[in-house]
Design a protein around this motif. Structure first.
Motif, PDB file in Angstrom:
ATOM      1  N   GLY A   1      -9.784  -4.310   1.349  1.00 46.66           N
ATOM      2  CA  GLY A   1     -10.095  -4.669  -0.035  1.00 46.66           C
ATOM      3  C   GLY A   1     -10.165  -3.500  -0.986  1.00 46.66           C
ATOM      4  N   GLY A   2      -9.941  -2.308  -0.519  1.00 45.68           N
ATOM      5  CA  GLY A   2      -9.990  -1.128  -1.381  1.00 45.68           C
ATOM      6  C   GLY A   2     -10.389   0.092  -0.591  1.00 45.68           C
ATOM      7  N   LYS A   3     -10.242   1.240  -1.230  1.00 46.53           N
ATOM      8  CA  LYS A   3     -10.605   2.478  -0.540  1.00 46.53           C
ATOM      9  C   LYS A   3     -12.116   2.561  -0.359  1.00 46.53           C
ATOM     10  CE  LYS A   3     -10.543   5.077  -4.843  1.00 46.53           C
ATOM     11  NZ  LYS A   3      -9.893   6.116  -5.593  1.00 46.53           N
ATOM     12  N   TYR A   4     -12.553   3.590   0.361  1.00 43.85           N
ATOM     13  CA  TYR A   4     -13.981   3.800   0.615  1.00 43.85           C
ATOM     14  C   TYR A   4     -14.740   3.774  -0.713  1.00 43.85           C
ATOM     15  CZ  TYR A   4     -18.324   5.977   2.054  1.00 43.85           C
ATOM     16  OH  TYR A   4     -19.651   6.227   2.288  1.00 43.85           O
TER      17      TYR A   4
ATOM     18  N   SER B   1      -7.704 -13.861   8.112  1.00 46.51           N
ATOM     19  CA  SER B   1      -7.029 -14.111   6.833  1.00 46.51           C
ATOM     20  C   SER B   1      -5.793 -13.226   6.713  1.00 46.51           C
ATOM     21  CB  SER B   1      -7.986 -13.800   5.676  1.00 46.51           C
ATOM     22  OG  SER B   1      -7.283 -13.704   4.456  1.00 46.51           O
ATOM     23  N   PRO B   2      -4.683 -13.778   6.235  1.00 44.46           N
ATOM     24  CA  PRO B   2      -3.487 -12.949   6.025  1.00 44.46           C
ATOM     25  C   PRO B   2      -3.745 -11.762   5.087  1.00 44.46           C
ATOM     26  CG  PRO B   2      -2.918 -15.267   5.849  1.00 44.46           C
ATOM     27  CD  PRO B   2      -4.434 -15.186   5.940  1.00 44.46           C
ATOM     28  N   ASP B   3      -4.707 -11.915   4.171  1.00 44.38           N
ATOM     29  CA  ASP B   3      -5.038 -10.811   3.262  1.00 44.38           C
ATOM     30  C   ASP B   3      -5.592  -9.607   4.007  1.00 44.38           C
ATOM     31  OD1 ASP B   3      -4.177 -12.243   1.085  1.00 44.38           O
ATOM     32  OD2 ASP B   3      -6.181 -12.854   0.459  1.00 44.38           O
ATOM     33  N   VAL B   4      -6.259  -9.855   5.122  1.00 43.82           N
ATOM     34  CA  VAL B   4      -6.786  -8.752   5.925  1.00 43.82           C
ATOM     35  C   VAL B   4      -5.646  -8.070   6.683  1.00 43.82           C
ATOM     36  CG1 VAL B   4      -8.307  -8.149   7.854  1.00 43.82           C
ATOM     37  CG2 VAL B   4      -9.083  -9.766   6.121  1.00 43.82           C
ATOM     38  N   LEU B   5      -4.706  -8.875   7.172  1.00 39.13           N
ATOM     39  CA  LEU B   5      -3.589  -8.315   7.927  1.00 39.13           C
ATOM     40  C   LEU B   5      -2.660  -7.497   7.034  1.00 39.13           C
ATOM     41  CD1 LEU B   5      -2.748 -11.466  10.054  1.00 39.13           C
ATOM     42  CD2 LEU B   5      -3.937  -9.405  10.823  1.00 39.13           C
ATOM     43  N   LEU B   6      -2.514  -7.914   5.798  1.00 35.55           N
ATOM     44  CA  LEU B   6      -1.647  -7.232   4.830  1.00 35.55           C
ATOM     45  C   LEU B   6      -2.536  -6.654   3.738  1.00 35.55           C
ATOM     46  CD1 LEU B   6       1.062 -10.028   4.696  1.00 35.55           C
ATOM     47  CD2 LEU B   6       1.181  -7.871   5.947  1.00 35.55           C
ATOM     48  N   PRO B   7      -3.002  -5.432   3.922  1.00 36.12           N
ATOM     49  CA  PRO B   7      -4.011  -4.875   3.014  1.00 36.12           C
ATOM     50  C   PRO B   7      -3.572  -4.806   1.556  1.00 36.12           C
ATOM     51  CG  PRO B   7      -3.190  -3.186   4.509  1.00 36.12           C
ATOM     52  CD  PRO B   7      -2.625  -4.491   4.965  1.00 36.12           C
ATOM     53  N   GLU B   8      -2.257  -4.733   1.299  1.00 40.54           N
ATOM     54  CA  GLU B   8      -1.815  -4.687  -0.083  1.00 40.54           C
ATOM     55  C   GLU B   8      -2.187  -5.973  -0.825  1.00 40.54           C
ATOM     56  OE1 GLU B   8       0.076  -4.508   2.669  1.00 40.54           O
ATOM     57  OE2 GLU B   8       2.099  -5.247   2.309  1.00 40.54           O
ATOM     58  N   HIS B   9      -2.484  -7.048  -0.092  1.00 39.26           N
ATOM     59  CA  HIS B   9      -2.898  -8.302  -0.716  1.00 39.26           C
ATOM     60  C   HIS B   9      -4.394  -8.340  -0.991  1.00 39.26           C
ATOM     61  CE1 HIS B   9       0.824 -10.503   1.090  1.00 39.26           C
ATOM     62  NE2 HIS B   9       1.145  -9.574   0.231  1.00 39.26           N
ATOM     63  N   SER B  10      -5.170  -7.545  -0.286  1.00 41.39           N
ATOM     64  CA  SER B  10      -6.630  -7.606  -0.454  1.00 41.39           C
ATOM     65  C   SER B  10      -7.167  -6.596  -1.474  1.00 41.39           C
ATOM     66  CB  SER B  10      -7.337  -7.421   0.889  1.00 41.39           C
ATOM     67  OG  SER B  10      -7.168  -6.107   1.372  1.00 41.39           O
ATOM     68  N   TRP B  11      -6.378  -5.603  -1.842  1.00 45.51           N
ATOM     69  CA  TRP B  11      -6.833  -4.642  -2.849  1.00 45.51           C
ATOM     70  C   TRP B  11      -6.719  -5.289  -4.223  1.00 45.51           C
ATOM     71  CZ3 TRP B  11      -6.637   1.213  -2.618  1.00 45.51           C
ATOM     72  CH2 TRP B  11      -6.935   1.675  -1.328  1.00 45.51           C
ATOM     73  N   LYS B  12      -7.760  -5.198  -5.013  1.00 48.27           N
ATOM     74  CA  LYS B  12      -7.726  -5.756  -6.364  1.00 48.27           C
ATOM     75  C   LYS B  12      -6.775  -4.973  -7.259  1.00 48.27           C
ATOM     76  CE  LYS B  12     -12.393  -7.624  -6.124  1.00 48.27           C
ATOM     77  NZ  LYS B  12     -12.589  -7.374  -4.706  1.00 48.27           N
ATOM     78  N   ASP B  13      -6.637  -3.678  -6.985  1.00 46.41           N
ATOM     79  CA  ASP B  13      -5.774  -2.802  -7.782  1.00 46.41           C
ATOM     80  C   ASP B  13      -4.532  -2.456  -6.961  1.00 46.41           C
ATOM     81  OD1 ASP B  13      -4.564  -0.771  -9.266  1.00 46.41           O
ATOM     82  OD2 ASP B  13      -6.449   0.244  -9.739  1.00 46.41           O
TER      83      ASP B  13
ATOM     84  N   PRO C   1      -1.483  -1.210  -7.761  1.00 44.31           N
ATOM     85  CA  PRO C   1      -0.913   0.125  -7.940  1.00 44.31           C
ATOM     86  C   PRO C   1      -1.748   1.222  -7.258  1.00 44.31           C
ATOM     87  CG  PRO C   1      -0.777  -1.095  -9.990  1.00 44.31           C
ATOM     88  CD  PRO C   1      -1.623  -1.911  -9.038  1.00 44.31           C
ATOM     89  N   GLU C   2      -3.060   1.062  -7.224  1.00 45.09           N
ATOM     90  CA  GLU C   2      -3.919   2.041  -6.545  1.00 45.09           C
ATOM     91  C   GLU C   2      -3.664   2.004  -5.039  1.00 45.09           C
ATOM     92  OE1 GLU C   2      -6.823   5.004  -5.846  1.00 45.09           O
ATOM     93  OE2 GLU C   2      -5.729   4.426  -7.645  1.00 45.09           O
TER      94      GLU C   2
ATOM     95  N   GLN D   1       1.021   5.867  -0.407  1.00 48.85           N
ATOM     96  CA  GLN D   1       2.056   6.892  -0.584  1.00 48.85           C
ATOM     97  C   GLN D   1       1.470   8.286  -0.335  1.00 48.85           C
ATOM     98  OE1 GLN D   1       3.814   7.020  -4.512  1.00 48.85           O
ATOM     99  NE2 GLN D   1       5.773   7.631  -3.652  1.00 48.85           N
ATOM    100  N   SER D   2       0.249   8.516  -0.801  1.00 48.69           N
ATOM    101  CA  SER D   2      -0.411   9.801  -0.564  1.00 48.69           C
ATOM    102  C   SER D   2      -0.646  10.020   0.930  1.00 48.69           C
ATOM    103  CB  SER D   2      -1.742   9.846  -1.316  1.00 48.69           C
ATOM    104  OG  SER D   2      -2.487  10.987  -0.964  1.00 48.69           O
ATOM    105  N   LEU D   3      -1.090   8.977   1.626  1.00 47.52           N
ATOM    106  CA  LEU D   3      -1.311   9.085   3.070  1.00 47.52           C
ATOM    107  C   LEU D   3       0.002   9.394   3.788  1.00 47.52           C
ATOM    108  CD1 LEU D   3      -3.211   8.819   5.512  1.00 47.52           C
ATOM    109  CD2 LEU D   3      -2.682   6.367   5.503  1.00 47.52           C
ATOM    110  N   ALA D   4       1.066   8.698   3.429  1.00 46.00           N
ATOM    111  CA  ALA D   4       2.377   8.958   4.042  1.00 46.00           C
ATOM    112  C   ALA D   4       2.801  10.406   3.784  1.00 46.00           C
ATOM    113  CB  ALA D   4       3.418   7.986   3.497  1.00 46.00           C
ATOM    114  N   GLY D   5       2.588  10.889   2.570  1.00 43.81           N
ATOM    115  CA  GLY D   5       2.933  12.270   2.249  1.00 43.81           C
ATOM    116  C   GLY D   5       2.163  13.266   3.092  1.00 43.81           C
TER     117      GLY D   5
END
Length: 116
Positions: free
Chosen positions: A9-12, A58-70, A72-73, A79-83
């Motif tokens: 659902g979002g970063k720490y 919940s599928p939102d838990v499996l696909l974290p991009e769906h559970s973050w409210k933001d 783009p964040e 992307q930063s982690l991949a870098g």
């Protein structure tokens, strides 16, 4: 199966810790073999095959991009982690000290990519 048991659902400080109930449901699905046949999608940047369904999760838990409210964040954070993975892998890419050049190249190729 890699198991994500960190934040959802979002970063720490924004999201929440993955519940033990959800983690247990995923582990149970791995052990029973149910997850082996689940449909998957490739995760952005990392290319990991992520199941889109799991009993009791919940599928939102499996696909974290769906559970973050933001959204783009989420993308900036991933992307930063991949870098950071790519930067760390580069220290070993010559392969001469650790695993050999061929294996080092295979490791780098299997790692994340910032190309989407």
């Amino acid at each position: 199966f890699p198991l994500h048991a960190g934040w959802s659902g979002g970063k720490y400080g924004v999201g929440q810790r993955m519940s033990l109930k959800v983690t247990r449901a995923i582990v149970d699905a791995i052990h029973s073999g149910e997850l082996a046949g689940a449909p998957c999608v490739a995760s952005p940047y990392f290319g990991l095959q992520v199941p889109t369904s799991c009993p009791g999760v919940s599928p939102d838990v499996l696909l974290p991009e769906h559970s973050w409210k933001d959204g783009p964040e989420f993308d900036r954070t991933l992307q930063s982690l991949a870098g950071r993975f790519i930067q760390n892998f580069s220290k070993y890419s010559c392969g001469t000290q650790y695993v050999g050049a061929d294996m080092a190249e295979r490791i780098v190729q299997g790692g994340p990519s910032l190309k989407q």
